[in-house]
Motif scaffolding. Sequence first.
Motif, PDB file in Angstrom:
ATOM      1  N   LYS A  12      72.927 -72.142  14.145  1.00 11.22           N
ATOM      2  CA  LYS A  12      72.444 -70.770  14.256  1.00 11.22           C
ATOM      3  C   LYS A  12      71.021 -70.680  13.734  1.00 11.22           C
ATOM      4  O   LYS A  12      70.568 -71.511  12.957  1.00 11.22           O
ATOM      5  N   HIS A  16      70.206 -65.792  10.601  1.00  6.41           N
ATOM      6  CA  HIS A  16      71.527 -65.196  10.808  1.00  6.41           C
ATOM      7  C   HIS A  16      72.638 -65.978  10.115  1.00  6.41           C
ATOM      8  O   HIS A  16      73.804 -65.579  10.188  1.00  6.41           O
ATOM      9  N   SER A  19      75.636 -66.082   5.595  1.00  4.25           N
ATOM     10  CA  SER A  19      75.767 -64.711   5.085  1.00  4.25           C
ATOM     11  C   SER A  19      76.636 -64.643   3.830  1.00  4.25           C
ATOM     12  O   SER A  19      76.457 -63.750   2.991  1.00  4.25           O
ATOM     13  N   ASP A  27      67.813 -62.580   1.315  1.00  9.45           N
ATOM     14  CA  ASP A  27      67.717 -62.929   2.730  1.00  9.45           C
ATOM     15  C   ASP A  27      66.703 -64.042   2.978  1.00  9.45           C
ATOM     16  O   ASP A  27      66.959 -64.980   3.735  1.00  9.45           O
TER      17      ASP A  27
END
Length: 204
Positions: A12, A16, A19, A27
């Motif tokens: 990915k 993204h 998480s 982030d």
Amino acid sequence: MKRPVWAIVPAKSPLHGKSRLRPVLDDGARALFAQRLLEHVLDVLATCELDGVLVATEGDDVASLASARGADVLRDRGEGSLAEVVDRALAEVASRGAATAVVLMADLPRIERRDVDALLAALDDDDVALVRDHLGRHTNALALSPPTAMATCFGREDSFDAHCAAARAAGLRAVAVESERIAFDVDVPADHRELTTRRPAVGT
């Protein structure tokens, strides 16, 4: 004659991924960490005796990173299951002449060339070789000869057992390879803590 061997890494976009590490990384830090994990896997594969490396991704950032490291890229639209993405990649390398393929997850900070070599060597006597994750449920690596010998089960919570069952159903000889370094991935804060306390972490 040496059989053509390709590696496949589904990945990915770092923006993204990971998480579940939000409790310990913001982030920006998570994206950088995920990128460094992927870079490490690709750098290890670059030292292996392979005929090609194919990165399957929906992300422009991953595609650029992979291309810069000499890997080929299979673009997807971010649709379908992880198993479907991997199966398309396996079919792609088979169409390019691969007799064997090894699928590796993109978050293996401890993997080394000798681990890849051992996994491929297991196919001297078997059709399928796989490595479970450190929790014993997921599949962190899967080697197949030929690449399309069976449909994969990546993305399932019990993918290791599912892969073993799929191999049996297809009449394939399968072997579980014990590899502590391949087994260790980083999904949750406890994994990140384990990585950073035992040795400097990838991405730090």
